[in-house]
Write a protein that holds these residues in place. Structure first.
Motif, PDB file in Angstrom:
ATOM      1  N   UNK A 162       0.866  -1.132   0.005  1.00  0.00           N
ATOM      2  CA  UNK A 162      -0.026  -0.160  -0.006  1.00  0.00           C
ATOM      3  C   UNK A 162       0.877   1.030  -0.153  1.00  0.00           C
ATOM      4  N   UNK A 163       0.442   2.211  -0.409  1.00  0.00           N
ATOM      5  CA  UNK A 163       1.050   3.704  -0.521  1.00  0.00           C
ATOM      6  C   UNK A 163       1.290   4.032   0.829  1.00  0.00           C
ATOM      7  N   UNK A 164       2.508   4.332   1.127  1.00  0.00           N
ATOM      8  CA  UNK A 164       3.004   4.617   2.590  1.00  0.00           C
ATOM      9  C   UNK A 164       2.460   6.257   3.076  1.00  0.00           C
ATOM     10  N   UNK A 165       2.460   6.543   4.349  1.00  0.00           N
ATOM     11  CA  UNK A 165       2.186   7.990   4.599  1.00  0.00           C
ATOM     12  C   UNK A 165       3.273   8.826   3.820  1.00  0.00           C
ATOM     13  N   UNK A 166       4.110   8.397   3.928  1.00  0.00           N
ATOM     14  CA  UNK A 166       5.504   9.410   3.469  1.00  0.00           C
ATOM     15  C   UNK A 166       5.207   9.472   1.945  1.00  0.00           C
ATOM     16  N   UNK A 167       4.998   8.690   1.371  1.00  0.00           N
ATOM     17  CA  UNK A 167       4.649   8.581  -0.136  1.00  0.00           C
ATOM     18  C   UNK A 167       3.280   9.583  -0.466  1.00  0.00           C
ATOM     19  N   UNK A 168       2.443   9.226   0.387  1.00  0.00           N
ATOM     20  CA  UNK A 168       1.052  10.062   0.280  1.00  0.00           C
ATOM     21  C   UNK A 168       1.500  11.565   0.310  1.00  0.00           C
ATOM     22  N   UNK A 169       2.398  11.785   1.409  1.00  0.00           N
ATOM     23  CA  UNK A 169       2.738  13.207   1.743  1.00  0.00           C
ATOM     24  C   UNK A 169       3.295  14.030   0.474  1.00  0.00           C
ATOM     25  N   UNK A 170       4.321  13.096   0.127  1.00  0.00           N
ATOM     26  CA  UNK A 170       5.119  13.780  -1.194  1.00  0.00           C
ATOM     27  C   UNK A 170       4.166  14.005  -2.430  1.00  0.00           C
ATOM     28  N   UNK A 171       3.238  13.151  -2.628  1.00  0.00           N
ATOM     29  CA  UNK A 171       2.307  13.270  -3.386  1.00  0.00           C
ATOM     30  C   UNK A 171       1.488  14.537  -3.419  1.00  0.00           C
ATOM     31  N   UNK A 172       1.039  14.532  -2.048  1.00  0.00           N
ATOM     32  CA  UNK A 172       0.129  15.775  -1.742  1.00  0.00           C
ATOM     33  C   UNK A 172       0.685  17.306  -2.122  1.00  0.00           C
ATOM     34  N   UNK A 173       2.119  17.095  -1.750  1.00  0.00           N
ATOM     35  CA  UNK A 173       2.798  18.367  -2.215  1.00  0.00           C
ATOM     36  C   UNK A 173       2.993  19.025  -3.473  1.00  0.00           C
ATOM     37  N   UNK A 174       2.689  18.003  -4.460  1.00  0.00           N
ATOM     38  CA  UNK A 174       2.454  18.607  -5.743  1.00  0.00           C
ATOM     39  C   UNK A 174       1.201  19.672  -6.015  1.00  0.00           C
ATOM     40  N   UNK A 175       1.315  20.716  -6.480  1.00  0.00           N
ATOM     41  CA  UNK A 175       0.125  21.664  -6.597  1.00  0.00           C
ATOM     42  C   UNK A 175      -0.835  20.983  -7.626  1.00  0.00           C
ATOM     43  N   UNK A 176      -2.136  21.471  -7.211  1.00  0.00           N
ATOM     44  CA  UNK A 176      -3.075  21.348  -8.352  1.00  0.00           C
ATOM     45  C   UNK A 176      -2.740  21.859  -9.592  1.00  0.00           C
ATOM     46  N   UNK A 177      -3.253  21.454 -10.645  1.00  0.00           N
ATOM     47  CA  UNK A 177      -2.957  21.922 -11.852  1.00  0.00           C
ATOM     48  C   UNK A 177      -4.302  21.785 -12.700  1.00  0.00           C
ATOM     49  N   UNK A 178      -4.557  22.727 -13.892  1.00  0.00           N
ATOM     50  CA  UNK A 178      -5.669  22.723 -14.563  1.00  0.00           C
ATOM     51  C   UNK A 178      -5.629  21.397 -15.451  1.00  0.00           C
ATOM     52  N   UNK A 179      -6.890  20.888 -16.222  1.00  0.00           N
ATOM     53  CA  UNK A 179      -6.547  19.984 -17.202  1.00  0.00           C
ATOM     54  C   UNK A 179      -5.822  20.457 -18.591  1.00  0.00           C
ATOM     55  N   UNK A 180      -6.017  21.743 -18.798  1.00  0.00           N
ATOM     56  CA  UNK A 180      -4.979  22.166 -19.696  1.00  0.00           C
ATOM     57  C   UNK A 180      -3.317  22.297 -19.498  1.00  0.00           C
ATOM     58  N   UNK A 181      -2.959  22.312 -18.153  1.00  0.00           N
ATOM     59  CA  UNK A 181      -1.661  22.209 -17.863  1.00  0.00           C
ATOM     60  C   UNK A 181      -1.271  20.579 -17.822  1.00  0.00           C
ATOM     61  N   UNK A 182      -2.420  19.986 -17.355  1.00  0.00           N
ATOM     62  CA  UNK A 182      -1.925  18.494 -17.276  1.00  0.00           C
ATOM     63  C   UNK A 182      -1.836  18.099 -18.908  1.00  0.00           C
ATOM     64  N   UNK A 183      -2.559  18.583 -19.756  1.00  0.00           N
ATOM     65  CA  UNK A 183      -2.576  18.005 -21.149  1.00  0.00           C
ATOM     66  C   UNK A 183      -0.937  18.570 -21.679  1.00  0.00           C
ATOM     67  N   UNK A 184      -0.668  19.533 -21.445  1.00  0.00           N
ATOM     68  CA  UNK A 184       0.685  20.162 -21.682  1.00  0.00           C
ATOM     69  C   UNK A 184       1.871  19.229 -21.229  1.00  0.00           C
ATOM     70  N   UNK A 185       1.946  19.213 -19.923  1.00  0.00           N
ATOM     71  CA  UNK A 185       2.952  18.275 -19.313  1.00  0.00           C
ATOM     72  C   UNK A 185       2.707  16.961 -19.622  1.00  0.00           C
TER      73      UNK A 185
END
Length: 301
Positions: free
Chosen positions: A174-197
């Motif tokens: 399972x995903x660990x608390x440390x992993x979940x915390x790292x992923x949570x630090x990535x800021x939200x992005x719009x669908x348009x930014x998602x598409x470009x990245x």
């Protein structure tokens, strides 16, 4: 889709991606080349992967080891990127397991590369099927375009196992608390930014058949042009919502990225570019903006 139409799309796609016929044909469909067109799940996964590929752990916020885990070293391997609608295939003919170690933690190297990435099935020295526990996105690393499927692996057809298969965490971890915390630090992005990245990840090694641009896995120029790259000053990708910035100092040239993202065949539909200065471009999609800043990386301070 008629076979003649599919073959035509396959050949055009190959000119952009460098794939062999088998890989290119598996990727076309849904009326187009299928390079940057993908499912919403795959789009979110690729955008997240971009954050890990285009950042370095340099000890400076927000890119310190405690906040971000870089997979930048993955791009140092020679590979052919073969994007599909619901899967990202990377064909790595040499050092397959070493390339995997740049994406996923192992028992011998417990640091998390891309937190939440798990090995769903493996045929050692042949293929590794990965699943991202957060987005559900799928990625496969294979030595060649003909590789064992998950069904084949689970039925035992590859018939070969080794300690490599036990090196990386599987779906039972399972995903660990440390992993979940790292992923949570990535800021939200719009669908348009998602598409470009997501498109940048799908096109890591794409090149223009006419020789106008090439991305070269962000470390070389397959078109062999006389381009003077900047010094190795790092790379950073960060932002929030509909405003993100990618800053780097080496390959590729910013106009190569502009050419790729706005290409009429494999670019992102609706993306437009604005030149702000010799070193700064903006890629605009809807109300979102991805700024490209070349020659001065935020990682330099």
């Amino acid at each position: 889709m008629p076979s003649s139409r599919r073959r035509s799309l396959r050949d055009v796609r190959r000119a952009y991606t460098g794939e062999d016929k088998k890989a290119a044909e598996a990727g076309v469909g849904r009326g187009g080349l299928g390079v940057t067109h993908c499912s919403p799940v795959q789009r979110r996964f690729r955008a997240t992967l971009a954050v890990h590929l285009f950042n370095e752990n340099n000890g400076k916020p927000p890119f310190s080891d405690a906040e971000l885990h870089s997979a930048r070293a993955f791009l140092s391997y020679t590979m052919t990127v073969s994007p599909r609608y619901d899967e990202l295939l990377c064909i790595v003919p040499g050092a397959l397991e070493n390339a995997l170690s740049r994406l996923s933690s192992s028992s011998s190297d417990p640091r998390h590369r891309v937190p939440g990435l798990r090995v769903a099935a493996s045929a050692p020295y042949q293929a590794y099927h990965l699943v991202d526990l957060v987005t559900g996105g799928r990625m496969t690393l294979a030595r060649q375009s003909a590789y064992p499927s998950i069904a084949d692996i689970r039925s035992g057809k590859p018939g070969k196992s080794s300690s490599w298969a036990r090196e990386w965490p599987g779906l039972d971890v399972a995903i660990s608390p440390v992993e979940r915390a790292v992923r949570a630090r990535i800021p939200a992005m719009t669908e348009e930014i998602e598409a470009l990245l997501a498109a940048l990840v799908a096109c890591l090694d794409a090149r223009d058949p006419a020789g106008e641009w090439a991305l070269g896995l962000w470390w070389t120029d397959p078109l062999r042009r006389s381009i003077t790259a900047g010094h190795d000053g790092g790379i950073s990708l960060w932002g929030s919502g509909g405003r993100w910035e990618l800053a780097w100092t080496e390959h590729p040239d910013p106009d190569d990225i502009v050419g790729c993202l706005t290409d009429p065949h494999i670019g992102v539909p609706g993306a437009a570019a604005v030149r702000l200065s010799a070193h700064v471009r903006e890629i605009r999609l809807g109300s979102s903006v991805l700024t490209l800043r070349y020659g001065v990386s935020r990682a330099d301070g």
